[in-house]
Structures are given as structure tokens and as C-alpha cells.
Write a protein that holds these residues in place. Structure first.
Motif, short mmCIF file in Angstrom:
data_model
loop_
_atom_site.label_atom_id
_atom_site.label_comp_id
_atom_site.label_asym_id
_atom_site.label_seq_id
_atom_site.Cartn_x
_atom_site.Cartn_y
_atom_site.Cartn_z
N GLY A 21 3.21 -20.68 51.23
CA GLY A 21 2.07 -21.93 51.48
C GLY A 21 1.89 -22.71 50.27
O GLY A 21 2.16 -22.35 49.30
N VAL A 22 1.08 -23.69 50.63
CA VAL A 22 0.60 -24.75 50.01
C VAL A 22 -0.97 -24.63 49.92
O VAL A 22 -1.63 -24.70 50.93
CB VAL A 22 0.94 -26.17 50.40
N SER A 23 -1.54 -24.54 48.49
CA SER A 23 -2.95 -24.36 48.51
C SER A 23 -3.40 -25.57 48.72
O SER A 23 -3.06 -26.46 47.89
CB SER A 23 -3.27 -23.81 47.26
N PHE A 38 -16.95 -24.84 41.66
CA PHE A 38 -16.27 -23.84 42.49
C PHE A 38 -15.56 -24.55 43.58
O PHE A 38 -15.96 -25.09 44.14
CB PHE A 38 -17.27 -22.81 42.90
N VAL A 39 -14.34 -24.31 43.69
CA VAL A 39 -13.35 -24.88 44.50
C VAL A 39 -13.01 -24.05 45.79
O VAL A 39 -12.39 -22.92 45.56
CB VAL A 39 -12.29 -25.48 43.91
N VAL A 40 -13.40 -24.21 46.73
CA VAL A 40 -12.76 -23.44 48.03
C VAL A 40 -11.60 -23.91 48.44
O VAL A 40 -11.46 -24.99 48.77
CB VAL A 40 -13.94 -23.51 49.17
N ARG A 41 -10.76 -22.98 48.42
CA ARG A 41 -9.23 -23.58 48.97
C ARG A 41 -8.64 -22.59 50.17
O ARG A 41 -9.11 -21.17 50.15
CB ARG A 41 -8.32 -23.04 47.70
N LEU A 42 -7.98 -23.13 50.90
CA LEU A 42 -7.34 -22.50 52.16
C LEU A 42 -5.85 -22.61 51.68
O LEU A 42 -5.14 -23.62 51.06
CB LEU A 42 -7.63 -22.93 53.53
N THR A 43 -4.87 -21.69 52.11
CA THR A 43 -3.23 -22.12 52.11
C THR A 43 -2.83 -22.47 53.39
O THR A 43 -3.03 -21.82 54.58
CB THR A 43 -2.89 -20.65 51.68
N LEU A 94 -3.83 -26.92 61.85
CA LEU A 94 -2.80 -25.99 62.90
C LEU A 94 -2.25 -25.46 61.75
O LEU A 94 -1.49 -24.22 61.95
CB LEU A 94 -1.79 -27.02 63.65
N THR A 95 -2.04 -25.98 60.39
CA THR A 95 -1.39 -25.28 59.46
C THR A 95 -2.09 -24.32 58.56
O THR A 95 -1.65 -23.53 57.88
CB THR A 95 -0.52 -26.04 58.45
N LEU A 96 -3.45 -24.56 58.51
CA LEU A 96 -4.54 -23.37 58.10
C LEU A 96 -4.96 -22.29 59.00
O LEU A 96 -5.17 -21.29 58.33
CB LEU A 96 -5.79 -24.29 57.78
N GLY A 97 -4.62 -22.20 60.01
CA GLY A 97 -4.80 -20.98 60.81
C GLY A 97 -4.30 -20.90 62.13
O GLY A 97 -3.44 -21.78 62.54
N ARG A 98 -4.55 -20.01 63.05
CA ARG A 98 -4.02 -19.76 64.21
C ARG A 98 -4.65 -20.82 65.18
O ARG A 98 -5.62 -21.49 64.98
CB ARG A 98 -4.17 -18.42 64.95
N ALA A 121 -1.43 -33.26 51.79
CA ALA A 121 -0.99 -32.02 52.50
C ALA A 121 0.02 -32.64 53.55
O ALA A 121 0.85 -32.03 53.85
CB ALA A 121 -2.25 -31.53 53.06
N ILE A 122 -0.48 -33.73 54.19
CA ILE A 122 0.17 -33.93 55.35
C ILE A 122 1.84 -34.58 54.90
O ILE A 122 2.95 -34.00 55.51
CB ILE A 122 -0.29 -35.26 56.08
N ARG A 123 1.91 -35.13 53.63
CA ARG A 123 2.99 -35.72 53.24
C ARG A 123 3.95 -34.50 52.99
O ARG A 123 5.16 -34.69 53.10
CB ARG A 123 3.02 -36.50 52.01
N LYS A 124 3.37 -33.72 52.07
CA LYS A 124 4.29 -32.48 51.70
C LYS A 124 4.47 -31.45 52.93
O LYS A 124 5.76 -31.16 53.00
CB LYS A 124 3.17 -31.49 50.92
N PHE A 125 3.72 -31.43 53.94
CA PHE A 125 4.22 -30.39 54.93
C PHE A 125 5.09 -31.14 55.98
O PHE A 125 6.08 -30.60 56.43
CB PHE A 125 2.75 -29.98 55.69
#
Length: 158
Positions: A21-23, A38-43, A94-98, A121-125
Motif C-alpha cells: 500500500g501507499v500511505s 498530528f497527521v491522520v493517514r490511510l493506506t 475506491l483504493t482506500l476502502g471497500r 496519489a492518483i499519479r502513483k496508483f
């Protein structure tokens, strides 16, 4: 190293990155008595097959390639954001969850994630996604085709 070996290493690295995953930093929250926020992150991980199909459909419906996006002027970038901002947020969601959480995640990405993070994020994915993972599946399905004659059946056909 030859070109084939380099390409193989790049494909394996892309596969590992998609599986791990990409954080993605979603929101920076300033708390009292802390120097750094404080940074909230999702993968972002590889979505399920239905998610991959939805990402592909959304990306293709925009009608723009990633190389064209990189060459945009400021005016073209603004027009692209105005026309396709919702689709970009949906692809990230769509890439973060179901797929059942796409609506709330799209809203969250749209309202709380900075634009620079969305574009990166879009470029990488998008560059990492492709049909390469399905090539072995297609080959194995081709080999196990019940309508195809086996090696021992080529002469008689039975």
C-alpha cells in the motif's frame, strides 16, 4: 543489466508496493503542546476486482492520459479539476476502502485531503495498475481449457 531484467524488477516492485500500500496523509490536525501536527493517514491498497473495474472505468471516462495531465498549463489544470474533481476523489476512495464505503470516503477525500496529495496519489496508483497481474491467470485458463485437445489426444481427438 539488460532491459528485460530491469523491467522484471520494476514490475515486482510495483506489485510489492500495491500489496503493501501507499500511505496517504489525509488531514493534519494541530494539537496544543505539540511541535508537529498530528497527521491522520490511510493506506491506499490494491482494490478488489470490482473496485479495480470501477477505477478503470472512472479513469477511462475522464478521457485524459497521465502524460497529458503532467503537461497541463494552469488554466488546463483548473478546467480539469472543475470537470473531473469528483472522479479523482472517487478513484482515491475506491483504493482506500471497500466499495460499500465509497460514498463517505469520497466526501472525506473531497473536503479534507489537500489537492497535492490527491494528484500524487492518483499519479502513483494509475501508473502501478495494469493488466500484468492477470497474465498468469489468463495463461492458466488457456492451458486448462476443456475444449482444447490435450497433447495425448491430438491424433485421435478423443
Amino acid at each position: 543489466m539488460d532491459e528485460k531484467t530491469i523491467r522484471l524488477i520494476q514490475m515486482e516492485a510495483a506489485e510489492a508496493l500495491l500489496n503493501v500500500g501507499v500511505s496517504l496523509p489525509l488531514k493534519e490536525i494541530r494539537l496544543p503542546f505539540r511541535k508537529r501536527p498530528f497527521v491522520v493517514r490511510l493506506t491506499m491498497r490494491r482494490p478488489s476486482m470490482s473496485g479495480q473495474i470501477q477505477v478503470a472505468r472512472t479513469y477511462l471516462s475522464m478521457g485524459v492520459t497521465s502524460s497529458e495531465i503532467e503537461g497541463f498549463t494552469k488554466e488546463e489544470q483548473m478546467k480539469f479539476i472543475a470537470d473531473h474533481g469528483d472522479k479523482i476523489c472517487r478513484m482515491i476512495a475506491l483504493t482506500l476502502g471497500r466499495t460499500c464505503f465509497v460514498g463517505p470516503l469520497t466526501w472525506f477525500v473531497k473536503h479534507f485531503v489537500r489537492y497535492e496529495f490527491q494528484v500524487a496519489a492518483i499519479r502513483k496508483f494509475v501508473t502501478l495498475m495494469g493488466t500484468d497481474p492477470f497474465i498468469p491467470i489468463i495463461r492458466s485458463a488457456e492451458m486448462s481449457n476443456p475444449m482444447k485437445l490435450r497433447l495425448s489426444q491430438k491424433k485421435t481427438g478423443s
